[in-house]
Design an enzyme around this catalytic site. Sequence first.
Site, PDB file in Angstrom:
ATOM      1  CD  GLU A 101      -6.751  -3.425  -2.826  1.00 36.55           C
ATOM      2  OE1 GLU A 101      -5.967  -3.815  -2.044  1.00 36.55           O
ATOM      3  OE2 GLU A 101      -7.382  -2.363  -3.120  1.00 36.55           O
ATOM      4  CG  HIS A 117      -2.120   0.959   1.127  1.00 35.81           C
ATOM      5  ND1 HIS A 117      -1.819   2.411   1.371  1.00 35.81           N
ATOM      6  CD2 HIS A 117      -3.143   0.690   0.697  1.00 35.81           C
ATOM      7  CE1 HIS A 117      -3.080   2.935   1.221  1.00 35.81           C
ATOM      8  NE2 HIS A 117      -3.943   1.982   1.009  1.00 35.81           N
TER       9      HIS A 117
END
Length: 389
Positions: free
Chosen positions: A321, A268
């Site tokens: 995700e 991320h």
Amino acid sequence: MSDAHGPVVYGLNDIVLCHTGISHVDGHLGRYRYRDYDAIELVNNCELAEVWCLLVDGELPSAARRAEFAAELAELSAIPPAVTGLLPAVAGLGERAGGIGWLQTAVLLLARSLDWPSVLELDRAALRRQVLQTLVTAPVMLAAMHRLRQGLDPVPPDPALDHAANVLYMLSGEAPPPAHARALEQYLMLTAEHGMAASTFAGRVIFSTGADLGSALSGALGAMGGPLHGGAPTLVLDMLDEIGSPDRVEPWLRDKLVKNERIMGFGHRIYRAVDPRVEVLREIATRLGSARLALAGLVEQRAAALLDEANPGRTLRANVELYTALVMEAVGLPRSLFPATFAMARLVGWGTHLLEQHAGNRLIRPVTAFAGGPVLPVPSSAERGHPNG
């Protein structure tokens, strides 16, 4: 690197765009908040309408205020007939970017059918009404287009169901189990807002020009349509399909690292600690009895270890995700609509940012660092080989 004007920062990394009271993401400590509240606590203890009201209006509502807010949403839920008549044609164009293309087109159709003007012509109340109208009509339009694409008639929303339950109901035609509705509701709250993501930035840039709300939201949706932003949950299931079984996890991951290929569901741009949304989604997937939970857990464990080995000093952990894919699959969402579901969740965040931008709008105009050489004289026609030079 510097030029004559000072340090040059590429990609706008760590550049402050604005002051905001909407949300804050602390990537080093692994936590984030909506307004004055920890987002994870809100997800575990509140309903979607409460979180929407908090983001849009700035305060966590009382029971009475929540009822007023829900009534306001219900009043705005009708789709204009002109838009309804066009949805079959849009559905026939294909499901670009996991349904986000449909959603992008539908939001623009809504804005055009209602002749939404430049945001510079609106006061906050009028703009807020447009934001709320988009929130409640977007899933109705998306579900209708999905069913039309399958050769089925659209299912209108059931006023007796809340927002998340209605999303599932309009897609399948059957009232979902309460556990599925609550799981989707928690996901929608968990991903409603997350700072200055690429899509949020895109929406604010377009809005800052004075464009209408539909154009700004369409731009945000376009940015989210990229696989590095909104398309990742679908790619996670593709990854798990490809791995197939626990004994293939280690060799599959090592092969990806040797080839320097991306492992979906990991890393991320902001978080240097564990993404706090991961634990919540893992718990939801466990509660739902996801058939892929053990495989995903093993991938998470081994990928973290191998990434640490390959990237010493850099923390790369599972992101939102990885378990989002499991939750969406378990509640019965079509895989093709995973990205669009993420986009529906983020509509409230985008809308809230645009309301904030409206309060003190200034055209967003970054500068570039020119990488060319000195100015050259333009050659004459003869020197350029023109026959009549």
